[in-house]
Design an enzyme around this catalytic site. Structure first.
Site, mmCIF file in Angstrom:
data_model
loop_
_atom_site.group_PDB
_atom_site.id
_atom_site.type_symbol
_atom_site.label_atom_id
_atom_site.label_comp_id
_atom_site.label_asym_id
_atom_site.label_seq_id
_atom_site.Cartn_x
_atom_site.Cartn_y
_atom_site.Cartn_z
ATOM 1 N N PRO A 198 0.754 -1.776 -0.185
ATOM 2 C CA PRO A 198 -0.163 0.129 0.353
ATOM 3 C C PRO A 198 0.871 1.299 -0.282
ATOM 4 O O PRO A 198 1.974 1.434 0.894
ATOM 5 C CB PRO A 198 -1.006 0.091 1.196
ATOM 6 C CG PRO A 198 -1.144 -1.657 1.153
ATOM 7 C CD PRO A 198 0.140 -1.820 1.130
ATOM 8 N N CYS A 199 0.673 2.514 -0.517
ATOM 9 C CA CYS A 199 1.640 3.325 -0.972
ATOM 10 C C CYS A 199 1.073 4.417 -0.541
ATOM 11 O O CYS A 199 1.354 5.793 0.068
ATOM 12 C CB CYS A 199 1.057 3.727 -2.234
ATOM 13 S SG CYS A 199 -0.688 4.123 -2.906
ATOM 14 N N GLN A 200 -0.405 4.538 0.479
ATOM 15 C CA GLN A 200 -1.375 5.039 1.080
ATOM 16 C C GLN A 200 -0.712 5.941 2.439
ATOM 17 O O GLN A 200 -0.636 7.191 3.068
ATOM 18 C CB GLN A 200 -2.351 5.215 1.840
ATOM 19 C CG GLN A 200 -3.973 5.167 1.019
ATOM 20 C CD GLN A 200 -3.228 3.504 0.091
ATOM 21 O OE1 GLN A 200 -2.707 3.013 0.547
ATOM 22 N NE2 GLN A 200 -5.119 2.681 -0.115
#
Length: 177
Positions: free
Chosen positions: A73-75
């Site tokens: 996940p990039c968040q």
């Protein structure tokens, strides 16, 4: 629903010929799963990443992968977000490292937002590289904008390409950055 899993079609086992085929994936979002199954209909779905272990892959797929790919996940690292990095409960880098250690693929390829390089003042990316080195993976990385491959927007992504240094092979090793 991807979390219910799929069985492995025998065509994967018979494809051979040095080609890579989609063996399995971990995904919990139903829309993303539907897209994945459209492109890789025979891939075994493990649902959440925590379900991926050496034993579960051998049991459900019959073999271990040569390449593991992941877009954790990039968040937690996006400049558009809060940039909580390791303090974000969506951070799954530790699971990626666990899977590499457990499955021992010859190669790994990871993708994330360019903000990964500066998360925690560079400390998070240092952790990624340190984890990979402790697992004996030599790595190179590069930031590539989506526009470099024909997309109508920039959206920079960091790609990390890894090779198991303990593998007995004459294959070329990653060099450069």
């Amino acid at each position: 629903d991807c979390s219910k899993g799929r069985t492995r079609d025998e065509s994967i086992a018979k494809s051979g010929g040095g080609r890579f085929v989609g063996l399995a994936h971990a995904e919990v979002e139903s829309f993303a799963c539907a897209v994945y199954h459209r492109h890789f209909p025979d891939s075994v779905c493990f649902g959440g990443i925590e379900n991926v272990t050496r034993n579960s892959v051998l049991e459900r797929c019959g073999t271990l992968p040569v390449v593991v790919t992941g877009g954790f996940p990039c968040q937690p690292h996006s400049c558009a977000g809060k940039r909580l990095a390791s303090a974000d409960d969506r951070d799954l880098w530790g699971e990626c490292g666990r899977i590499l250690g457990d499955l021992g693929p010859r190669y790994a390829l990871f993708e994330n937002v360019a903000g990964l390089l500066t998360s925690e003042s560079g400390g998070f990316f240092n952790r990624v590289l340190s984890d990979l080195a402790s697992l004996r993976y030599a790595c190179v990385w590069q930031v590539v904008p989506a526009s470099a491959v024909g997309a109508p927007h920039r959206r920079e992504r960091v790609w990390i390409i890894c090779r198991d240094e303990s593998a007995d092979s004459n294959e070329p090793r990653p060099q450069g950055r």
